[in-house]
Structures are given as structure tokens and as C-alpha cells.
Motif scaffolding. Structure first.
Motif, PDB file in Angstrom:
ATOM      1  N   TRP A  67       0.838  -1.196   0.000  1.00 24.02           N
ATOM      2  CA  TRP A  67       0.000   0.000   0.000  1.00 24.02           C
ATOM      3  C   TRP A  67       0.874   1.248   0.000  1.00 24.02           C
ATOM      4  O   TRP A  67       1.792   1.378   0.817  1.00 24.02           O
ATOM      5  N   VAL A  68       0.609   2.163  -0.878  1.00 25.35           N
ATOM      6  CA  VAL A  68       1.293   3.460  -0.901  1.00 25.35           C
ATOM      7  C   VAL A  68       0.201   4.522  -0.835  1.00 25.35           C
ATOM      8  O   VAL A  68      -0.477   4.806  -1.821  1.00 25.35           O
ATOM      9  N   LEU A  69       0.026   5.110   0.341  1.00 24.49           N
ATOM     10  CA  LEU A  69      -1.103   6.021   0.589  1.00 24.49           C
ATOM     11  C   LEU A  69      -0.672   7.452   0.848  1.00 24.49           C
ATOM     12  O   LEU A  69      -1.523   8.337   1.007  1.00 24.49           O
ATOM     13  N   GLU A  70       0.604   7.688   0.935  1.00 24.58           N
ATOM     14  CA  GLU A  70       1.077   9.063   1.199  1.00 24.58           C
ATOM     15  C   GLU A  70       2.216   9.389   0.268  1.00 24.58           C
ATOM     16  O   GLU A  70       2.961   8.523  -0.177  1.00 24.58           O
TER      17      GLU A  70
END
Length: 202
Positions: free
Chosen positions: A199-202
Motif C-alpha cells: 500500500w502506498v497512501l502518502e
């Protein structure tokens, strides 16, 4: 409270999830002998198959259907070509499987890729694979058993003409189709989602 047509799901999402997770590969030895899939149903499965995504709309899939005595033609062709090309890797058990598996199935679908040089080959392979997934899920929805095999003569260029494929095309295997024997099952597990997702959320 009412929902507009734009927000109402076209199908039941829970049923789709159940169908996807119920899909299993069942080999021909698990098929009910002699039970034939009706042609109308087979055509429905194939129609669903060709609604797969395809880059530049090349629709690279090409299916050759073997049923009835055609199954024996396929079995004989596979066995003879394998015997002629196997050399030191020849295995009697593999030969017998090529002879027997088609006859245990209602139909065998040879999965071909007709190559378009304007599209990267990996994208064409992916499109055909999506078509096979459509086919398999449709089969499961109708209570059928299916098995995609990349064995036999799949990777032998000499096999291409028999399936209506040219020298730049590819045979991607065979989909064996039938009705499962009563009580036949196939186990399938998957590793936890967390091991397969970043997950890459920022």
C-alpha cells in the motif's frame, strides 16, 4: 430510500465474489464419464470468453473445439507428435495422459493466440488469459468442471498448423471441460493478502 440506475449494482456483488472464490481446477479424471455439455451451453461459455479486455481491440484469442470423435483426433495427434519430438525426455505416462484425457472430457478447447505485431506479446497473452478466466467462471456458474492445461504439445511449434495457427501465433494450452463426478472436489488455498499487496497512501 431509492437508488438511481447509476448507483444500483448490475449484479449481486456477493454472488460474484462467491463465484470467483469457488473456481477450481478439476482434472479430467474427476469428470463424469460420458456426460456431454450441450452445444448451446458451450456456445454461451465461449461468448462470455470473448468479452475479455483486449488492448487495441485486437481480440487475439482463437478457440478450436474438439468434441465427439474429434476428441480422438486430438488425442491421436498429440500422442504422435509427442512421440516424434520427445527424444530422451519421452515418458510413457505422459503419452498415455495425452491419449486418455481428451476422451474423459465432454469437450476440449484448444486455446490459441493469433498474434498482432502492433501489440506487445505479453498484452496479447494477458488478453487470452482473461478470456479463459471468463470461460472458467462461466463454467463454474453452470456447475461444470474445467481444467486449463499447458502440457501436451502446447509449446511445440510443429503443433500450430493443426489448430489453425501460423508460425508467429502461439498455442497457450487446452481447456478440458465436463461435468464433475458426484462428490468430486478440488482444494485451493491462497496466501494472506497482506503478503501480496504493498500500500502506498502518502
Amino acid at each position: 430510500m431509492t437508488h438511481s440506475a447509476e448507483t444500483t449494482p448490475a449484479v449481486d456483488a456477493g454472488q460474484i465474489t462467491q463465484l470467483i472464490r469457488a473456481r477450481r481446477s478439476m482434472q479430467p479424471v474427476q469428470f463424469e464419464p460420458g456426460r456431454v455439455v450441450p452445444e448451446a451451453l458451450l456456445r454461451e461459455l465461449l461468448e462470455n470468453a470473448i468479452w475479455a479486455p483486449t488492448h487495441k481491440r485486437t481480440e487475439p484469442w482463437h478457440f478450436t473445439i474438439f468434441g465427439g470423435e474429434g476428441r480422438r483426433r486430438l488425442a491421436d495427434f498429440q500422442a504422435e507428435l509427442y512421440r516424434a519430438t520427445a527424444g530422451e525426455k519421452f515418458q510413457e505416462a505422459k503419452l498415455e495422459k495425452m491419449r486418455n484425457n481428451p476422451l474423459l472430457s465432454s469437450h476440449i478447447i484448444a486455446i490459441g493466440l493469433r498474434r498482432n505485431p502492433e501489440v506487445p506479446e505479453v498484452e496479447e497473452v494477458a488478453a487470452v488469459a482473461c478470456a479463459v478466466q471468463n470461460l472458467h467462471l462461466s463454467a463454474v456458474a453452470h456447475g461444470l468442471a474445467g481444467f486449463w492445461s499447458s502440457g501436451g504439445v502446447t509449446y511445440l511449434p510443429e503443433a500450430n498448423p493443426f489448430f489453425g495457427l501460423g508460425p508467429d501465433d502461439r498455442l497457450l494450452g487446452f481447456f478440458y471441460l465436463g461435468y464433475p463426478k458426484p462428490g468430486a472436489t478440488a482444494r485451493s488455498t491462497r496466501k494472506p493478502l497482506a503478503e501480496k499487496v504493498t500500500w502506498v497512501l502518502e
